[in-house]
Structures are given as structure tokens and as C-alpha cells.
Scaffold this active site. Structure first.
Site, PDB file in Angstrom:
ATOM      1  CD  GLU A   1     -44.983  23.910  -9.892  1.00 30.35           C
ATOM      2  OE1 GLU A   1     -44.500  23.856  -8.734  1.00 30.35           O
ATOM      3  OE2 GLU A   1     -46.188  23.680 -10.139  1.00 30.35           O
TER       4      GLU A   1
ATOM      5  CB  THR B   1     -55.965  24.485  -1.713  1.00 34.06           C
ATOM      6  OG1 THR B   1     -55.178  23.444  -2.312  1.00 34.06           O
ATOM      7  CG2 THR B   1     -56.059  25.663  -2.660  1.00 34.06           C
TER       8      THR B   1
ATOM      9  CG  HIS C   1     -46.897  27.264  -5.863  1.00 31.16           C
ATOM     10  ND1 HIS C   1     -48.000  26.661  -6.437  1.00 31.16           N
ATOM     11  CD2 HIS C   1     -45.811  26.611  -6.351  1.00 31.16           C
ATOM     12  CE1 HIS C   1     -47.574  25.693  -7.250  1.00 31.16           C
ATOM     13  NE2 HIS C   1     -46.261  25.650  -7.219  1.00 31.16           N
TER      14      HIS C   1
ATOM     15  NE  ARG D   1     -49.363  20.336  -2.166  1.00 32.49           N
ATOM     16  CZ  ARG D   1     -50.149  21.085  -2.951  1.00 32.49           C
ATOM     17  NH1 ARG D   1     -49.647  22.095  -3.656  1.00 32.49           N
ATOM     18  NH2 ARG D   1     -51.437  20.854  -3.022  1.00 32.49           N
TER      19      ARG D   1
ATOM     20  NE  ARG E   1     -51.596  27.252   0.724  1.00 33.22           N
ATOM     21  CZ  ARG E   1     -51.603  26.420  -0.310  1.00 33.22           C
ATOM     22  NH1 ARG E   1     -52.023  25.164  -0.153  1.00 33.22           N
ATOM     23  NH2 ARG E   1     -51.187  26.833  -1.495  1.00 33.22           N
TER      24      ARG E   1
ATOM     25  CE1 TYR F   1     -50.872  28.592  -9.257  1.00 37.77           C
ATOM     26  CE2 TYR F   1     -50.520  30.901  -9.841  1.00 37.77           C
ATOM     27  CZ  TYR F   1     -50.541  29.891  -8.893  1.00 37.77           C
ATOM     28  OH  TYR F   1     -50.224  30.168  -7.586  1.00 37.77           O
TER      29      TYR F   1
ATOM     30  CG  ASN G   1     -53.384  29.854  -1.127  1.00 36.77           C
ATOM     31  OD1 ASN G   1     -52.580  30.527  -1.770  1.00 36.77           O
ATOM     32  ND2 ASN G   1     -53.882  28.722  -1.583  1.00 36.77           N
TER      33      ASN G   1
ATOM     34  CE  LYS H   1     -49.920  30.760  -4.085  1.00 38.71           C
ATOM     35  NZ  LYS H   1     -51.328  30.289  -4.156  1.00 38.71           N
TER      36      LYS H   1
ATOM     37  CG  PHE I   1     -59.895  29.822  -9.463  1.00 40.98           C
ATOM     38  CD1 PHE I   1     -58.524  29.612  -9.566  1.00 40.98           C
ATOM     39  CD2 PHE I   1     -60.720  28.717  -9.251  1.00 40.98           C
ATOM     40  CE1 PHE I   1     -57.974  28.336  -9.479  1.00 40.98           C
ATOM     41  CE2 PHE I   1     -60.179  27.427  -9.168  1.00 40.98           C
ATOM     42  CZ  PHE I   1     -58.797  27.252  -9.279  1.00 40.98           C
TER      43      PHE I   1
END
Ligand code: DAT
Ligand code: MG
Length: 148
Positions: free
Chosen positions: A126, A91, A115, A85, A102, A49, A112, A9, A57
Site C-alpha cells: 500500500e 472494522t 484505513h 490497527r 472508529r 481494495y 468507518n 477516508k 460491497f
């Protein structure tokens, strides 16, 4: 072979974590099949998203992901969706275990760093949103015989 979509990100790019993150997935044994530094348009952010559209948010999320370049990637390997993951951590970086991306580099849920697709369905969706067929490389690595 299973594929997943991973994205550093804007905070991760600004903090110069792209190399560190690529290195972690390379050392694990996964194979990079596509990657690019790019800007995410609000339209793409909204699609990416879509599942969070009703969340309070959502607007902040779109604003953040469009705030600067991201590094979008496709990785492949056995179990890459669930293993990546785990390597990312949960998250919220406040709860993410040290040793995860993270857990090691993040402090708050809004920034964070990375993704990653959460299921085979979202991986396909995606990858299709961010990459064309021609941008994905199909190649074999000799070292794979020492990994599998
Ligand atoms: P993940 O990125 O681990 O798949 P998610 O899909 O539930 O998590 O949420 C997408 C992103 O939205 C997440 O990376 C950060 C942001 N987010 C999630 N929960 C949030 C919250 N309670 N407040 C602010 N941002 C949140
Ligand atoms: Mg998610």
C-alpha cells in the site's frame, strides 16, 4: 523501523478529523514520514481494495473511497502496523471499543473513517501504491530517545 500506510477516508476529511487523527498517532510516539491530501482514482481504488473484488460491497467501497479527497499517510515506529490497527478499532464502528478512532467517531461500517494496513506485506504494497520514494522523509527526532 517498521512502517505502515494509514489513510483518513473521505468521511473523515469531510468531518474535519484529519488533525485529531494525526494528533493521536503523534502523541502515541509514532513518526510521520509522509502525508498528502489527494483524490483516489477508480483504478487506484481497485488496486488498493483488490482483495475485496469478489465481495458484494466492492462497488460501494470503490465509489465511497473515490467520492472526495482522502488524507494518505505513512507512519513509522516500533510495532506501528498492529498498534495502529488497535488504535483504529475493529472494522465495524458498531463493535469498535470507545477510545479507538472508529469507536469514538464512527457509526456504520460503510463510513468507518480510517484505513490502516493489516500486515507487513500489505503495508509495503500500500505504501508503494500511494507514495513514491521521494515523498517519504527519512529524518530523526531527538524526542525518540525519550520514547525508546
Ligand atoms: P479494514 O478496513 O478494517 O481492514 P476490511 O479490509 O475487511 O476492513 O474491509 C475494507 C473496508 O470495506 C472496510 O474498512 C469497510 C468496508 N467493509 C468491510 N466489510 C463490509 C461489509 N460487510 N459491508 C460493507 N462494507 C464493508
Ligand atoms: Mg483491510
Amino acid at each position: 523501523m517498521e512502517k505502515t500506510f494509514l489513510m483518513v477516508k473521505p468521511d473523515g476529511v469531510q468531518r474535519q478529523l484529519v488533525g485529531e487523527i494525526i494528533s493521536r498517532f503523534e502523541r502515541k510516539g509514532f513518526q510521520l514520514v509522509g502525508g498528502k491530501l489527494m483524490n483516489v482514482s477508480s483504478e487506484l481504488a481497485g488496486e488498493h481494495y483488490a482483495e475485496h473484488k469478489e465481495r458484494p460491497f466492492f462497488n460501494d467501497l470503490v465509489e465511497f473511497i473515490t467520492s472526495g479527497p482522502v488524507f494518505a499517510m505513512v507512519w513509522q515506529g516500533e510495532n506501528v502496523i498492529s498498534t495502529s490497527r488497535k488504535m483504529m478499532g475493529v472494522t465495524n464502528p458498531k463493535e469498535a471499543t470507545p477510545g479507538t478512532i472508529r469507536g469514538d467517531f464512527g457509526l456504520t461500517v460503510r463510513k468507518n473513517i480510517i484505513h490502516g494496513s493489516d500486515s507487513p506485506e500489505s503495508a509495503v504494497r500500500e505504501i508503494g501504491l500511494f507514495f513514491s520514494e521521494q515523498e517519504l522523509q527519512d529524518y530523526s527526532k531527538l524526542i525518540n530517545r525519550w520514547i525508546y
